[in-house]
Write a protein that holds these residues in place. Sequence first.
Motif, mmCIF file in Angstrom:
data_model
loop_
_atom_site.group_PDB
_atom_site.id
_atom_site.type_symbol
_atom_site.label_atom_id
_atom_site.label_comp_id
_atom_site.label_asym_id
_atom_site.label_seq_id
_atom_site.Cartn_x
_atom_site.Cartn_y
_atom_site.Cartn_z
ATOM 1 N N VAL A 92 0.826 -1.214 0.000
ATOM 2 C CA VAL A 92 0.000 0.000 0.000
ATOM 3 C C VAL A 92 0.861 1.266 0.000
ATOM 4 C CG1 VAL A 92 -1.917 1.205 1.087
ATOM 5 C CG2 VAL A 92 -1.756 -1.287 1.280
ATOM 6 N N ASP A 93 1.671 1.486 1.045
ATOM 7 C CA ASP A 93 2.529 2.676 1.099
ATOM 8 C C ASP A 93 3.477 2.692 -0.089
ATOM 9 O OD1 ASP A 93 2.012 4.276 3.531
ATOM 10 O OD2 ASP A 93 2.473 2.419 4.590
ATOM 11 N N GLY A 94 3.438 3.761 -0.880
ATOM 12 C CA GLY A 94 4.334 3.891 -2.018
ATOM 13 C C GLY A 94 3.882 3.147 -3.252
ATOM 14 N N THR A 95 2.884 2.266 -3.106
ATOM 15 C CA THR A 95 2.377 1.473 -4.219
ATOM 16 C C THR A 95 0.996 1.945 -4.643
ATOM 17 O OG1 THR A 95 3.640 -0.474 -3.508
ATOM 18 C CG2 THR A 95 1.774 -0.865 -4.976
ATOM 19 N N LEU B 129 3.581 11.542 14.628
ATOM 20 C CA LEU B 129 3.865 12.472 13.536
ATOM 21 C C LEU B 129 3.113 12.071 12.267
ATOM 22 C CD1 LEU B 129 7.688 12.767 14.199
ATOM 23 C CD2 LEU B 129 6.085 14.687 14.319
ATOM 24 N N TYR B 130 3.152 10.791 11.933
ATOM 25 C CA TYR B 130 2.488 10.318 10.718
ATOM 26 C C TYR B 130 0.970 10.451 10.834
ATOM 27 C CZ TYR B 130 1.369 7.253 6.775
ATOM 28 O OH TYR B 130 0.874 6.747 5.595
ATOM 29 N N GLY B 131 0.467 10.268 12.046
ATOM 30 C CA GLY B 131 -0.973 10.364 12.266
ATOM 31 C C GLY B 131 -1.545 11.734 11.938
ATOM 32 N N THR B 132 -0.708 12.751 11.964
ATOM 33 C CA THR B 132 -1.206 14.094 11.632
ATOM 34 C C THR B 132 -1.592 14.215 10.155
ATOM 35 O OG1 THR B 132 1.006 14.984 11.141
ATOM 36 C CG2 THR B 132 0.249 15.100 13.440
ATOM 37 N N TYR B 133 -1.180 13.228 9.332
ATOM 38 C CA TYR B 133 -1.496 13.255 7.905
ATOM 39 C C TYR B 133 -2.675 12.355 7.542
ATOM 40 C CZ TYR B 133 3.179 15.333 7.431
ATOM 41 O OH TYR B 133 4.286 16.134 7.548
ATOM 42 N N PHE B 134 -3.255 11.661 8.512
ATOM 43 C CA PHE B 134 -4.250 10.635 8.208
ATOM 44 C C PHE B 134 -5.439 11.161 7.398
ATOM 45 C CE2 PHE B 134 -3.483 7.089 11.589
ATOM 46 C CZ PHE B 134 -2.290 6.776 10.964
ATOM 47 N N ASP B 135 -5.817 12.398 7.607
ATOM 48 C CA ASP B 135 -7.001 12.915 6.915
ATOM 49 C C ASP B 135 -6.677 13.458 5.527
ATOM 50 O OD1 ASP B 135 -5.589 15.142 7.709
ATOM 51 O OD2 ASP B 135 -7.332 16.242 8.459
ATOM 52 N N GLN C 146 0.609 -0.989 10.480
ATOM 53 C CA GLN C 146 -0.245 -1.546 11.509
ATOM 54 C C GLN C 146 -1.697 -1.221 11.187
ATOM 55 O OE1 GLN C 146 1.519 0.303 14.994
ATOM 56 N NE2 GLN C 146 2.799 -1.490 15.370
ATOM 57 N N ASP C 147 -2.596 -1.859 11.906
ATOM 58 C CA ASP C 147 -4.012 -1.769 11.548
ATOM 59 C C ASP C 147 -4.536 -0.330 11.521
ATOM 60 O OD1 ASP C 147 -4.330 -4.463 11.102
ATOM 61 O OD2 ASP C 147 -5.028 -4.909 13.131
ATOM 62 N N HIS C 148 -4.108 0.508 12.495
ATOM 63 C CA HIS C 148 -4.639 1.867 12.530
ATOM 64 C C HIS C 148 -4.148 2.690 11.336
ATOM 65 C CE1 HIS C 148 -0.715 2.309 14.473
ATOM 66 N NE2 HIS C 148 -0.775 3.603 14.227
ATOM 67 N N GLU C 149 -2.920 2.426 10.868
ATOM 68 C CA GLU C 149 -2.432 3.088 9.667
ATOM 69 C C GLU C 149 -3.157 2.563 8.435
ATOM 70 O OE1 GLU C 149 1.764 2.847 9.179
ATOM 71 O OE2 GLU C 149 2.217 3.617 11.182
ATOM 72 N N LEU C 150 -3.382 1.267 8.412
ATOM 73 C CA LEU C 150 -4.033 0.657 7.261
ATOM 74 C C LEU C 150 -5.441 1.206 7.072
ATOM 75 C CD1 LEU C 150 -4.041 -1.342 4.962
ATOM 76 C CD2 LEU C 150 -4.603 -3.160 6.594
ATOM 77 N N ASP C 151 -6.145 1.460 8.153
ATOM 78 C CA ASP C 151 -7.487 2.045 8.046
ATOM 79 C C ASP C 151 -7.440 3.387 7.318
ATOM 80 O OD1 ASP C 151 -8.584 -0.100 9.383
ATOM 81 O OD2 ASP C 151 -8.660 0.913 11.329
ATOM 82 N N ALA C 152 -6.449 4.221 7.665
ATOM 83 C CA ALA C 152 -6.314 5.529 7.016
ATOM 84 C C ALA C 152 -5.932 5.377 5.544
ATOM 85 C CB ALA C 152 -5.276 6.374 7.747
ATOM 86 N N LEU C 153 -5.077 4.420 5.251
ATOM 87 C CA LEU C 153 -4.668 4.194 3.872
ATOM 88 C C LEU C 153 -5.833 3.696 3.023
ATOM 89 C CD1 LEU C 153 -1.232 2.534 4.648
ATOM 90 C CD2 LEU C 153 -1.537 4.656 3.354
ATOM 91 N N ARG C 154 -6.658 2.830 3.594
ATOM 92 C CA ARG C 154 -7.814 2.329 2.845
ATOM 93 C C ARG C 154 -8.793 3.464 2.543
ATOM 94 N NH1 ARG C 154 -9.717 -3.644 4.738
ATOM 95 N NH2 ARG C 154 -11.285 -3.129 3.159
ATOM 96 N N ARG C 155 -8.953 4.356 3.484
ATOM 97 C CA ARG C 155 -9.823 5.507 3.227
ATOM 98 C C ARG C 155 -9.258 6.363 2.093
ATOM 99 N NH1 ARG C 155 -9.946 5.598 8.912
ATOM 100 N NH2 ARG C 155 -8.499 7.370 8.996
ATOM 101 N N ALA C 156 -7.933 6.504 2.069
ATOM 102 C CA ALA C 156 -7.306 7.326 1.027
ATOM 103 C C ALA C 156 -7.466 6.678 -0.353
ATOM 104 C CB ALA C 156 -5.830 7.534 1.349
ATOM 105 N N VAL C 157 -7.212 5.378 -0.448
ATOM 106 C CA VAL C 157 -7.300 4.685 -1.735
ATOM 107 C C VAL C 157 -8.747 4.589 -2.201
ATOM 108 C CG1 VAL C 157 -6.842 2.503 -2.921
ATOM 109 C CG2 VAL C 157 -5.154 3.419 -1.311
ATOM 110 N N ASP C 158 -9.663 4.372 -1.262
ATOM 111 C CA ASP C 158 -11.103 4.403 -1.534
ATOM 112 C C ASP C 158 -11.510 3.370 -2.579
ATOM 113 O OD1 ASP C 158 -13.726 5.238 -1.268
ATOM 114 O OD2 ASP C 158 -13.533 6.878 -2.721
#
Length: 240
Positions: free
Chosen positions: A9-12, A75-81, A110-122
């Motif tokens: 996911v990240d970078g892909t 730090l990364y969490g500040t970009y989740f939205d 980790q799961d909490h990051e993956l949730d944010a990434l899934r929202r981004a990819v949509d």
Amino acid sequence: MNRAALFDVDGTLADTNHLHVTCWWEALRQAGHDVMMHDIHRAIGLPGEDLLDHLLGADRDKDRDDALSAAHDTLYGTYFDRLPPLDSAAELLRELHGRGWRVVLVTSAQDHELDALRRAVDADDAITATASSDDVSEGKPAPDPVHHALGLADAPAHAAVLVGDTVWDMKAGTRAGVTCVGLLCGGIPRADLEEAGARSVYRNPADLLAHLDQSPFGQSPFDQSRFGQSPSGRSQSALR
């Protein structure tokens, strides 16, 4: 026989590698470690503990590892939205899903990051399952995450293609016996991806989507071992 389309996911699928670099650099700086961003970039894609081993040495005092990881996560969490998806990432997943591939995300997040990434990819409507670093005892470049993803897809290795942007993705896929496709959008050079096991390399999800029929996704599972080799031995993607 089920076919599995396995995606980092990240970078892909999301343009997040350099956000991770910046967040790890700042977390390390705050802890008194002077690490070049170039070196951090090459370690992105490893699980947190392995990333720190790679950058700081496995024989270091690990008492502050949890604090370092927590600093990165904060730090990364500040970009989740506002995590940016890569162009055509969702369309690529939906096209493969429509062709009958079981799409599984395979990530060191980790799961909490993956949730944010899934929202981004949509593209949740196209995703069969996800495999995160929380699901296995050993992350990439070990084959464990890929084996786990194959189990989720109920697909054999010879009927699976892994798409990723780091050498760790390519090594994990190769060790698990799946065909590997590299993307350059994570910032890793073509030669490094090919040396680590990429059968073919594309610029980004949009480029792969545009050439899907000529990629390993357009091949029969029984033709995968022959895909991508010209008479000179160079991959077809390198000749484009």
